[in-house]
Design an enzyme around this catalytic site. Sequence first.
Site, PDB file in Angstrom:
ATOM      1  N   LYS A   1       0.835  -1.208   0.000  1.00 30.87           N
ATOM      2  CA  LYS A   1       0.000   0.000   0.000  1.00 30.87           C
ATOM      3  C   LYS A   1       0.870   1.258   0.000  1.00 30.87           C
ATOM      4  O   LYS A   1       2.066   1.186   0.325  1.00 30.87           O
ATOM      5  CB  LYS A   1      -0.944  -0.014   1.200  1.00 30.87           C
ATOM      6  CG  LYS A   1      -0.265   0.004   2.542  1.00 30.87           C
ATOM      7  CD  LYS A   1      -1.249  -0.331   3.648  1.00 30.87           C
ATOM      8  CE  LYS A   1      -0.546  -0.413   4.976  1.00 30.87           C
ATOM      9  NZ  LYS A   1      -1.144   0.383   6.008  1.00 30.87           N
TER      10      LYS A   1
ATOM     11  N   TYR B   1      16.232  30.374   6.495  1.00 25.70           N
ATOM     12  CA  TYR B   1      15.037  31.139   6.873  1.00 25.70           C
ATOM     13  C   TYR B   1      14.977  31.300   8.386  1.00 25.70           C
ATOM     14  O   TYR B   1      15.180  30.342   9.137  1.00 25.70           O
ATOM     15  CB  TYR B   1      13.772  30.419   6.415  1.00 25.70           C
ATOM     16  CG  TYR B   1      13.522  30.510   4.928  1.00 25.70           C
ATOM     17  CD1 TYR B   1      13.325  31.734   4.302  1.00 25.70           C
ATOM     18  CD2 TYR B   1      13.461  29.357   4.153  1.00 25.70           C
ATOM     19  CE1 TYR B   1      13.085  31.803   2.935  1.00 25.70           C
ATOM     20  CE2 TYR B   1      13.220  29.417   2.790  1.00 25.70           C
ATOM     21  CZ  TYR B   1      13.033  30.641   2.192  1.00 25.70           C
ATOM     22  OH  TYR B   1      12.794  30.711   0.839  1.00 25.70           O
TER      23      TYR B   1
HETATM   24  C1  LIG Z   1      -3.806  -4.251   8.165  1.00 28.67           C
HETATM   25  C2  LIG Z   1      -2.332  -4.096   8.143  1.00 28.67           C
HETATM   26  N1  LIG Z   1      -1.564  -5.202   8.211  1.00 28.67           N
HETATM   27  C3  LIG Z   1      -0.218  -5.124   8.210  1.00 28.67           C
HETATM   28  C4  LIG Z   1       0.427  -3.905   8.151  1.00 28.67           C
HETATM   29  C5  LIG Z   1       1.944  -3.860   8.153  1.00 28.67           C
HETATM   30  O1  LIG Z   1       2.425  -3.208   9.281  1.00 28.67           O
HETATM   31  P1  LIG Z   1       4.009  -2.988   9.456  1.00 28.67           P
HETATM   32  O2  LIG Z   1       4.406  -2.054   8.390  1.00 28.67           O
HETATM   33  O3  LIG Z   1       4.141  -2.401  10.805  1.00 28.67           O
HETATM   34  O4  LIG Z   1       4.618  -4.330   9.296  1.00 28.67           O
HETATM   35  C6  LIG Z   1      -0.333  -2.743   8.084  1.00 28.67           C
HETATM   36  C7  LIG Z   1       0.322  -1.438   8.049  1.00 28.67           C
HETATM   37  O5  LIG Z   1      -0.096  -0.445   8.527  1.00 28.67           O
HETATM   38  C8  LIG Z   1      -1.753  -2.831   8.078  1.00 28.67           C
HETATM   39  O6  LIG Z   1      -2.527  -1.745   8.012  1.00 28.67           O
END
Ligand SMILES: Cc1ncc(COP(=O)(O)O)c(C=O)c1O
Length: 361
Positions: A35, A255
């Site tokens: 994602k 700045y």
């Molecule tokens: C539903 C879900 N599973 C797994 C993960 C993976 O988490 P991490 O990046 O801490 O391994 C996420 C990340 O936010 C998530 O939203």
Amino acid sequence: MGLGPQAFVDISALKHNLQRVRQAAPTSRIMVMLKANAYGHGMLTVAKALQDVDAMAVARVGEGIKLRQAGISRPIVILEGCFDTEEMLQAAQNDLELVIHEPGQIKMLQQQDVSTSVNCWFKVDTGMHRLGFPVAGAMDAYNALCESRCVSGKVGIMTHLSNADDPQDPETDHQIRLIKPLIEKTGAIGSIANSGGILNWPDSHLDWVRPGIMLYGSSPFNGKTGEDDDLRPVMTLQSNLIAVNKCFKGDGVGYGKTWICPEDMPVGVVAIGYGDGYPRHAPSGTPVLVNGRMVPLIGRVSMDMITVDLRTYPQAVTGDQAILWGKGLPAEIVAQHAGTISYDLFCGVTSRVQFVEGLPL
Ligand SMILES: Cc1ncc(COP(=O)(O)O)c(C=O)c1O
């Protein structure tokens, strides 16, 4: 190639980190988190490099469709499920698995034409209080989902850990204890573990693990870096010095002149700024690696540039390499200085930065 910001994406490090997931959870299947553009690393680059995983997960249907359009054939899980029936149909057409987390989504699946079918996961809220059905009543909602007209296959059950980044927090064990009876009673496949769970809570591994940040080489734990768990940084953000100025005692830099030179000194200007995703809140003292020497950021981060104190490395010249995070400088350290987490740094790198597969020279 001119001077300027580049994000190097090291595929061999990515594969090494996937191997670390396999070592840590040897009997679980792996759903890799792609994602948010693979945590800012480039979703298609990462997906193509990790074709041998069991499944890939993204937050939204649109991300899943992009993967399918790029020819990715692995199972794809949509963590937020669908927002409306149009998305539900798109999911079905593109063979995307939906995570169902609220009653409206079950209703949508119950009302849909029977010719549509979609694989689903059922999400339970065991303490995060973000997405998922409450534990009380989860059994009924799970059964309702399984009986929905267009749900195909066996529905898996998942939950998300709220504080797995703190190995001392008893909440994680509590969450594991809450979800397990439901998984056992239904006989469903189960999934709990994010990176923290994978590395620190073997009880959370179950049938599927869901690694995110550890794949990208960062530690999920407060106060640690990926190296502590034999993870390798995948992204190295680098740029170059585009000026080295001789400043005098009392000169204010940048700045607001928030940093005043305590003596005559060389000040380097690096071509990277918040317009590239370098955190604007990084304070003076945040480390930058110039030609392998750690030097501190001084003054405010501006849109296209930062300034660094070169007193410990006066030999630096225009054109020299400056690593902002990655190889030799863990993103976790920079994030700590900037009051954020490495996830945020990676996701924040903007499209102005040139992405390159490989390692910087
Ligand atoms: C539903 C879900 N599973 C797994 C993960 C993976 O988490 P991490 O990046 O801490 O391994 C996420 C990340 O936010 C998530 O939203």
